[in-house]
Design an enzyme around this catalytic site. Structure first.
Site, mmCIF file in Angstrom:
data_model
loop_
_atom_site.group_PDB
_atom_site.id
_atom_site.type_symbol
_atom_site.label_atom_id
_atom_site.label_comp_id
_atom_site.label_asym_id
_atom_site.label_seq_id
_atom_site.Cartn_x
_atom_site.Cartn_y
_atom_site.Cartn_z
ATOM 1 N N ALA A 70 -20.293 7.748 4.639
ATOM 2 C CA ALA A 70 -19.189 6.662 5.123
ATOM 3 C C ALA A 70 -18.963 6.818 6.551
ATOM 4 O O ALA A 70 -19.304 7.668 7.277
ATOM 5 C CB ALA A 70 -17.921 7.368 4.413
ATOM 6 N N GLY A 115 -22.523 10.018 1.321
ATOM 7 C CA GLY A 115 -22.615 8.713 0.693
ATOM 8 C C GLY A 115 -23.953 8.150 0.929
ATOM 9 O O GLY A 115 -24.439 7.240 0.204
ATOM 10 N N GLU A 118 -25.913 9.716 -1.690
ATOM 11 C CA GLU A 118 -25.429 8.934 -2.962
ATOM 12 C C GLU A 118 -25.868 7.697 -3.274
ATOM 13 O O GLU A 118 -26.246 7.434 -4.528
ATOM 14 C CB GLU A 118 -23.954 9.187 -3.197
ATOM 15 C CG GLU A 118 -23.406 10.534 -3.062
ATOM 16 C CD GLU A 118 -21.827 10.391 -2.875
ATOM 17 O OE1 GLU A 118 -21.150 11.162 -3.977
ATOM 18 O OE2 GLU A 118 -21.222 9.885 -2.016
ATOM 19 N N GLU A 138 -19.416 16.568 1.784
ATOM 20 C CA GLU A 138 -17.923 16.234 1.946
ATOM 21 C C GLU A 138 -16.918 17.189 2.097
ATOM 22 O O GLU A 138 -16.050 17.056 2.382
ATOM 23 C CB GLU A 138 -17.821 15.210 0.705
ATOM 24 C CG GLU A 138 -18.451 13.863 0.864
ATOM 25 C CD GLU A 138 -19.991 13.816 0.347
ATOM 26 O OE1 GLU A 138 -20.672 12.775 0.120
ATOM 27 O OE2 GLU A 138 -20.448 14.876 0.168
#
Length: 264
Positions: A70, A115, A118, A138
């Protein structure tokens, strides 16, 4: 080869029946901003509806990173209300990749963190080169993996291993990542994209109807008890058993020729 751009940061290249979805925000090492998340979702929506696409490869235009996760610089400016508004946009990027109906392969080099990892986990297969460093850090910044990591990682490596990786927030280099099952294939440095595209090309030579049905059975059946899983498989089989692709596949086998898939 044709190209189509989605917003400023996402590019789709067509290589015959293989689509390459390129993360193209090199100045930020492909950090996923709100605009980039929207573009990933839009690109995936377009690919999902394209019956000519038989496989998708997720790649990066940055030399040293697949995706660093992110965009925390953008997040730092958010109010709580901004974060609430952004959440469905961010989720749309990850679910867009996850729900692509055809086989998907991530080509990973350099950093694939948070992310970014992910997005790779949302693919069916991950091809990584020797520079790859993956992880879900995270909790080290006060949040949790929110792009599917807490659900996708244990499905790959088991609950205890996923817990260790998520709780420790540690980064895992390429060889250990391969040994732990965090990535599926480890290739020579600089060859992740080439090898992933080659694998996708081999996959795309097969029946598009069969590929989508096989992926549907794999995804829907995972985690069910055996009896329920076999029912999922049977439903997927019935969806292809009377298709044009099945008829062509059997005919081509008997006639000793390459199938010409109708894709229906």
């Amino acid at each position: 080869m044709s190209e189509e751009r989605f917003g400023e940061f996402v590019l789709v290249r067509r290589h015959g029946h293989v689509a390459e979805l390129v993360l193209d925000r090199p100045k930020a090492m492909n950090a996923v901003s709100t605009d980039m998340a929207r573009s990933i979702a839009a690109a995936c929506a377009g690919l999902a509806g394209d019956r000519d696409v038989r496989a998708v490869v997720l790649t990066s235009s940055h030399e040293r990173a697949f995706c660093v996760g992110a965009d925390l610089k953008e997040r730092n400016s958010f109010s709580d209300a901004d974060l609430v508004r952004q959440r469905p946009v961010a989720r749309g990027a990850y679910t867009g990749v996850l729900e692509l109906p055809m086989p998907t392969i991530a080509a990973v080099h350099g950093f694939a963190l948070g992310g970014g990892f992910e997005l790779a986990l949302s693919c069916d297969l991950i091809v990584a080169d020797g520079t790859a460093v993956v992880g879900l850090p995270e909790v080290s910044v006060g949040v949790i993996p929110g792009g599917g990591g807490t659900q996708l990682l244990p499905r790959r490596v088991g609950a205890a291993r996923a817990a260790e990786l998520i709780f420790s927030a540690r980064r895992v280099a390429a060889v250990e990542a391969r040994d732990l099952g965090l990535v599926d294939q480890l290739v020579d440095e600089g060859r992740d994209r080439e090898e992933a595209l080659a694998l996708a090309g081999r996959i795309a030579g097969h029946s598009p109807v069969g590929l989508r049905a096989a992926k549907r059975a794999l995804r829907l059946g995972h985690g069910l008890d055996l009896r329920a899983g076999l029912e999922v498989e049977d439903a997927a089989w019935r969806s292809v058993a009377f298709s044009g692709d099945r008829a062509e596949g059997v005919a081509a086998f008997n006639e000793k020729r390459t199938p010409q898939w109708p894709g229906e």
